[in-house]
Write an enzyme that holds these catalytic residues in place. Structure first.
Site, PDB file in Angstrom:
ATOM      1  N   GLU A 120      -5.131  -1.813  -5.007  1.00  0.00           N
ATOM      2  CA  GLU A 120      -4.847  -2.729  -3.914  1.00  0.00           C
ATOM      3  C   GLU A 120      -5.845  -2.461  -2.793  1.00  0.00           C
ATOM      4  O   GLU A 120      -5.524  -1.849  -1.771  1.00  0.00           O
ATOM      5  CB  GLU A 120      -3.414  -2.560  -3.408  1.00  0.00           C
ATOM      6  CG  GLU A 120      -2.966  -3.764  -2.585  1.00  0.00           C
ATOM      7  CD  GLU A 120      -1.997  -3.420  -1.462  1.00  0.00           C
ATOM      8  OE1 GLU A 120      -1.390  -4.342  -0.922  1.00  0.00           O
ATOM      9  OE2 GLU A 120      -1.880  -2.231  -1.124  1.00  0.00           O
ATOM     10  N   GLU A 148       8.237   0.453   0.707  1.00  0.00           N
ATOM     11  CA  GLU A 148       6.860   0.866   0.995  1.00  0.00           C
ATOM     12  C   GLU A 148       6.691   1.242   2.467  1.00  0.00           C
ATOM     13  O   GLU A 148       6.819   0.397   3.346  1.00  0.00           O
ATOM     14  CB  GLU A 148       5.870  -0.246   0.657  1.00  0.00           C
ATOM     15  CG  GLU A 148       4.424   0.192   0.911  1.00  0.00           C
ATOM     16  CD  GLU A 148       3.385  -0.852   0.576  1.00  0.00           C
ATOM     17  OE1 GLU A 148       2.209  -0.480   0.419  1.00  0.00           O
ATOM     18  OE2 GLU A 148       3.735  -2.044   0.478  1.00  0.00           O
TER      19      GLU A 148
END
Length: 255
Positions: A235, A137
Protein backbone atom coordinates in the site's frame (compact mmCIF):
# COMPACT_ATOMS: atom_id res chain seq x y z
CA UNK A 1 3.86 -15.37 2.11
CA UNK A 2 1.28 -13.74 -0.16
CA UNK A 3 2.08 -10.32 -1.63
CA UNK A 4 -1.01 -8.24 -2.34
CA UNK A 5 -1.12 -5.13 -4.54
CA UNK A 6 -3.09 -2.11 -3.43
CA UNK A 7 -4.59 -1.41 -6.85
CA UNK A 8 -5.81 1.96 -5.65
CA UNK A 9 -2.27 3.11 -6.55
CA UNK A 10 -0.31 0.26 -8.13
CA UNK A 11 -0.95 -0.17 -11.87
CA UNK A 12 -2.92 3.10 -11.88
CA UNK A 13 -0.62 4.78 -14.42
CA UNK A 14 -0.80 1.77 -16.72
CA UNK A 15 -4.53 1.02 -16.40
CA UNK A 16 -7.30 3.55 -15.84
CA UNK A 17 -9.87 0.93 -14.80
CA UNK A 18 -9.51 -0.94 -11.53
CA UNK A 19 -10.55 -4.36 -12.92
CA UNK A 20 -7.67 -4.12 -15.40
CA UNK A 21 -5.31 -3.38 -12.51
CA UNK A 22 -6.46 -6.65 -10.92
CA UNK A 23 -5.57 -8.47 -14.12
CA UNK A 24 -2.20 -6.70 -14.18
CA UNK A 25 -1.51 -7.82 -10.61
CA UNK A 26 -2.16 -11.40 -11.65
CA UNK A 27 0.13 -11.02 -14.66
CA UNK A 28 2.83 -9.64 -12.36
CA UNK A 29 2.69 -12.81 -10.26
CA UNK A 30 1.14 -11.27 -7.16
CA UNK A 31 -1.07 -13.29 -4.88
CA UNK A 32 -3.85 -10.85 -4.03
CA UNK A 33 -5.24 -7.35 -4.40
CA UNK A 34 -6.78 -4.73 -2.15
CA UNK A 35 -8.24 -1.26 -2.44
CA UNK A 36 -9.68 1.49 -0.24
CA UNK A 37 -13.33 2.61 -0.37
CA UNK A 38 -15.85 0.65 -2.43
CA UNK A 39 -18.84 2.88 -3.19
CA UNK A 40 -17.00 4.59 -6.05
CA UNK A 41 -15.85 1.26 -7.52
CA UNK A 42 -17.42 -0.91 -10.30
CA UNK A 43 -18.20 -3.84 -8.04
CA UNK A 44 -19.70 -6.06 -10.75
CA UNK A 45 -16.64 -5.61 -12.97
CA UNK A 46 -14.32 -6.17 -10.01
CA UNK A 47 -16.08 -9.46 -9.26
CA UNK A 48 -15.59 -10.53 -12.88
CA UNK A 49 -11.87 -9.71 -12.70
CA UNK A 50 -11.45 -11.52 -9.38
CA UNK A 51 -13.25 -14.60 -10.68
CA UNK A 52 -11.24 -14.50 -13.90
CA UNK A 53 -7.85 -14.21 -12.19
CA UNK A 54 -8.57 -16.25 -9.08
CA UNK A 55 -6.97 -13.55 -6.94
CA UNK A 56 -8.39 -12.98 -3.47
CA UNK A 57 -9.17 -9.58 -2.05
CA UNK A 58 -7.02 -9.14 1.03
CA UNK A 59 -8.94 -6.10 2.31
CA UNK A 60 -11.03 -3.03 1.57
CA UNK A 61 -12.54 -0.31 3.75
CA UNK A 62 -15.87 0.03 5.47
CA UNK A 63 -17.56 2.84 3.54
CA UNK A 64 -18.47 5.53 4.45
CA UNK A 65 -15.95 6.15 7.19
CA UNK A 66 -17.54 7.08 10.49
CA UNK A 67 -16.23 7.64 14.01
CA UNK A 68 -15.84 4.87 16.57
CA UNK A 69 -15.33 7.32 19.42
CA UNK A 70 -18.35 9.54 18.80
CA UNK A 71 -21.64 7.88 19.78
CA UNK A 72 -23.53 10.34 17.57
CA UNK A 73 -22.01 8.53 14.58
CA UNK A 74 -22.46 4.96 15.79
CA UNK A 75 -25.71 4.24 13.96
CA UNK A 76 -24.18 5.49 10.72
CA UNK A 77 -21.05 3.42 11.36
CA UNK A 78 -23.03 0.24 11.95
CA UNK A 79 -25.06 0.97 8.82
CA UNK A 80 -21.82 1.33 6.87
CA UNK A 81 -20.58 -1.98 8.28
CA UNK A 82 -23.84 -3.69 7.29
CA UNK A 83 -23.73 -2.31 3.74
CA UNK A 84 -20.04 -3.11 3.32
CA UNK A 85 -20.55 -6.67 4.55
CA UNK A 86 -23.17 -7.20 1.84
CA UNK A 87 -20.68 -6.03 -0.79
CA UNK A 88 -17.94 -8.16 0.75
CA UNK A 89 -20.14 -11.25 0.46
CA UNK A 90 -20.11 -10.77 -3.31
CA UNK A 91 -16.32 -10.47 -3.39
CA UNK A 92 -15.22 -13.50 -1.40
CA UNK A 93 -15.76 -12.16 2.13
CA UNK A 94 -12.44 -10.31 2.50
CA UNK A 95 -11.46 -8.57 5.73
CA UNK A 96 -12.87 -5.05 6.13
CA UNK A 97 -10.83 -2.12 7.44
CA UNK A 98 -12.04 0.38 10.04
CA UNK A 99 -10.28 3.41 11.51
CA UNK A 100 -11.15 5.23 14.69
CA UNK A 101 -12.18 8.69 13.60
CA UNK A 102 -10.88 11.90 15.13
CA UNK A 103 -10.32 12.78 18.77
CA UNK A 104 -13.26 14.52 20.40
CA UNK A 105 -11.73 17.61 21.90
CA UNK A 106 -12.65 18.12 25.54
CA UNK A 107 -13.84 14.52 26.01
CA UNK A 108 -11.92 12.19 28.30
CA UNK A 109 -9.81 9.71 26.32
CA UNK A 110 -11.01 6.82 28.47
CA UNK A 111 -14.60 7.69 27.57
CA UNK A 112 -13.68 7.72 23.89
CA UNK A 113 -12.04 4.32 24.23
CA UNK A 114 -15.15 2.96 25.93
CA UNK A 115 -17.31 4.21 23.06
CA UNK A 116 -15.00 2.53 20.54
CA UNK A 117 -15.14 -0.76 22.41
CA UNK A 118 -18.92 -0.58 22.67
CA UNK A 119 -19.55 -0.04 18.97
CA UNK A 120 -16.82 -2.44 17.86
CA UNK A 121 -18.49 -5.21 19.84
CA UNK A 122 -21.68 -4.58 17.87
CA UNK A 123 -19.78 -4.40 14.58
CA UNK A 124 -17.85 -7.58 15.35
CA UNK A 125 -21.14 -9.39 15.98
CA UNK A 126 -22.34 -8.33 12.54
CA UNK A 127 -19.07 -9.52 11.02
CA UNK A 128 -19.22 -12.83 12.84
CA UNK A 129 -22.73 -13.50 11.55
CA UNK A 130 -21.42 -12.96 8.01
CA UNK A 131 -18.20 -14.94 8.42
CA UNK A 132 -16.08 -11.83 7.91
CA UNK A 133 -13.22 -10.26 9.90
CA UNK A 134 -12.94 -6.56 10.71
CA UNK A 135 -9.48 -5.00 10.77
CA UNK A 136 -8.81 -2.09 13.12
CA UNK A 137 -6.09 0.18 11.70
CA UNK A 138 -4.08 2.73 13.69
CA UNK A 139 -3.03 5.71 11.54
CA UNK A 140 -0.15 8.12 12.07
CA UNK A 141 -1.00 11.61 13.29
CA UNK A 142 2.32 13.23 12.34
CA UNK A 143 2.31 13.08 8.54
CA UNK A 144 -1.02 11.83 7.24
CA UNK A 145 -3.89 11.97 9.74
CA UNK A 146 -3.54 14.74 12.32
CA UNK A 147 -6.16 14.54 15.04
CA UNK A 148 -6.90 10.82 14.63
CA UNK A 149 -7.84 9.15 17.90
CA UNK A 150 -6.15 5.82 17.26
CA UNK A 151 -2.50 6.20 16.30
CA UNK A 152 -0.97 3.67 18.70
CA UNK A 153 -0.57 0.00 17.84
CA UNK A 154 -0.53 -0.87 21.53
CA UNK A 155 -3.83 0.92 22.15
CA UNK A 156 -5.38 -0.74 19.10
CA UNK A 157 -4.36 -4.17 20.39
CA UNK A 158 -5.67 -3.30 23.86
CA UNK A 159 -9.04 -2.37 22.33
CA UNK A 160 -9.13 -5.57 20.27
CA UNK A 161 -8.46 -7.63 23.38
CA UNK A 162 -11.16 -5.77 25.30
CA UNK A 163 -13.72 -6.30 22.53
CA UNK A 164 -12.91 -10.00 22.74
CA UNK A 165 -14.06 -11.18 19.32
CA UNK A 166 -12.22 -13.46 16.92
CA UNK A 167 -13.76 -11.34 14.16
CA UNK A 168 -11.86 -8.18 15.12
CA UNK A 169 -8.15 -8.13 14.38
CA UNK A 170 -5.36 -5.63 13.67
CA UNK A 171 -4.18 -4.20 10.38
CA UNK A 172 -0.55 -3.29 11.08
CA UNK A 173 0.85 -0.71 8.66
CA UNK A 174 4.64 -0.53 8.87
CA UNK A 175 4.68 3.03 7.51
CA UNK A 176 2.22 4.43 10.05
CA UNK A 177 3.96 2.65 12.91
CA UNK A 178 7.40 3.85 11.85
CA UNK A 179 6.20 7.45 11.52
CA UNK A 180 4.90 7.24 15.09
CA UNK A 181 8.31 6.05 16.30
CA UNK A 182 7.12 2.65 17.48
CA UNK A 183 9.43 -0.28 18.13
CA UNK A 184 7.72 -2.87 15.94
CA UNK A 185 9.05 -5.92 17.75
CA UNK A 186 8.14 -4.47 21.15
CA UNK A 187 4.55 -3.57 20.26
CA UNK A 188 3.81 -6.85 18.48
CA UNK A 189 5.68 -9.31 20.68
CA UNK A 190 3.26 -11.79 22.25
CA UNK A 191 0.31 -10.35 20.30
CA UNK A 192 1.07 -11.31 16.71
CA UNK A 193 -1.92 -13.68 16.80
CA UNK A 194 -4.10 -10.56 16.81
CA UNK A 195 -2.55 -9.29 13.54
CA UNK A 196 -4.44 -10.38 10.45
CA UNK A 197 -2.88 -8.21 7.75
CA UNK A 198 0.27 -6.11 7.30
CA UNK A 199 0.86 -3.28 4.84
CA UNK A 200 4.19 -2.00 3.52
CA UNK A 201 5.36 1.47 2.52
CA UNK A 202 8.68 3.15 3.17
CA UNK A 203 9.26 6.21 5.34
CA UNK A 204 9.60 9.03 4.49
CA UNK A 205 7.46 9.38 1.37
CA UNK A 206 5.08 6.41 1.68
CA UNK A 207 6.62 4.94 -1.48
CA UNK A 208 7.95 1.48 -2.30
CA UNK A 209 10.39 -0.27 0.03
CA UNK A 210 13.92 0.82 -0.77
CA UNK A 211 13.08 4.51 -1.18
CA UNK A 212 13.25 5.48 2.49
CA UNK A 213 14.98 4.65 5.75
CA UNK A 214 13.19 1.49 6.96
CA UNK A 215 15.42 -1.58 7.24
CA UNK A 216 13.24 -3.96 5.24
CA UNK A 217 15.22 -7.21 5.58
CA UNK A 218 15.20 -6.71 9.35
CA UNK A 219 11.49 -5.83 9.29
CA UNK A 220 10.55 -8.97 7.38
CA UNK A 221 12.83 -11.13 9.52
CA UNK A 222 11.29 -9.71 12.70
CA UNK A 223 7.75 -10.31 11.50
CA UNK A 224 8.61 -13.88 10.52
CA UNK A 225 10.36 -14.39 13.84
CA UNK A 226 7.29 -13.19 15.71
CA UNK A 227 5.23 -15.77 13.80
CA UNK A 228 3.33 -13.69 11.25
CA UNK A 229 2.19 -15.86 8.34
CA UNK A 230 -0.39 -13.66 6.61
CA UNK A 231 -0.30 -11.48 3.52
CA UNK A 232 1.75 -8.35 2.94
CA UNK A 233 -0.14 -5.55 1.23
CA UNK A 234 1.85 -3.16 -0.97
CA UNK A 235 0.00 0.00 0.00
CA UNK A 236 2.37 2.63 -1.27
CA UNK A 237 2.66 5.42 -3.82
CA UNK A 238 4.94 4.03 -6.53
CA UNK A 239 7.77 6.17 -7.84
CA UNK A 240 8.49 3.79 -10.72
CA UNK A 241 6.38 2.01 -13.33
CA UNK A 242 4.47 -0.68 -11.48
CA UNK A 243 6.47 -3.68 -12.71
CA UNK A 244 9.76 -1.99 -11.76
CA UNK A 245 8.30 -0.83 -8.46
CA UNK A 246 7.25 -4.36 -7.52
CA UNK A 247 10.66 -5.72 -8.56
CA UNK A 248 12.34 -3.15 -6.32
CA UNK A 249 10.00 -4.05 -3.47
CA UNK A 250 10.86 -7.72 -3.82
CA UNK A 251 14.57 -6.92 -3.86
CA UNK A 252 14.33 -4.62 -0.84
CA UNK A 253 12.25 -6.99 1.28
CA UNK A 254 13.49 -10.36 0.05
CA UNK A 255 9.93 -11.52 -0.63
Amino acid sequence: MTISACVEWLFKDEHAELPDRIRAAKAAGLGGVEFHLWRDKPIDAIKVALDETGLPLTSFCVDPRRSLVDPAQHDEFLGAVTDTIETAKRLGRPPLIVASGFIREGVDLAEQRAEAVKVLRKAAALAEAAGITLLLEPLNTIVSHPGMYLSSTTLALDIIEEVGSDHLRLLYDVFHSHVMGEDMEAVLRGRIHLVHHIQFADDPGRSEPGTGTIDWPATVATLRGLGYQGAFGLEYLPTLPSAESIAQTRAATGL
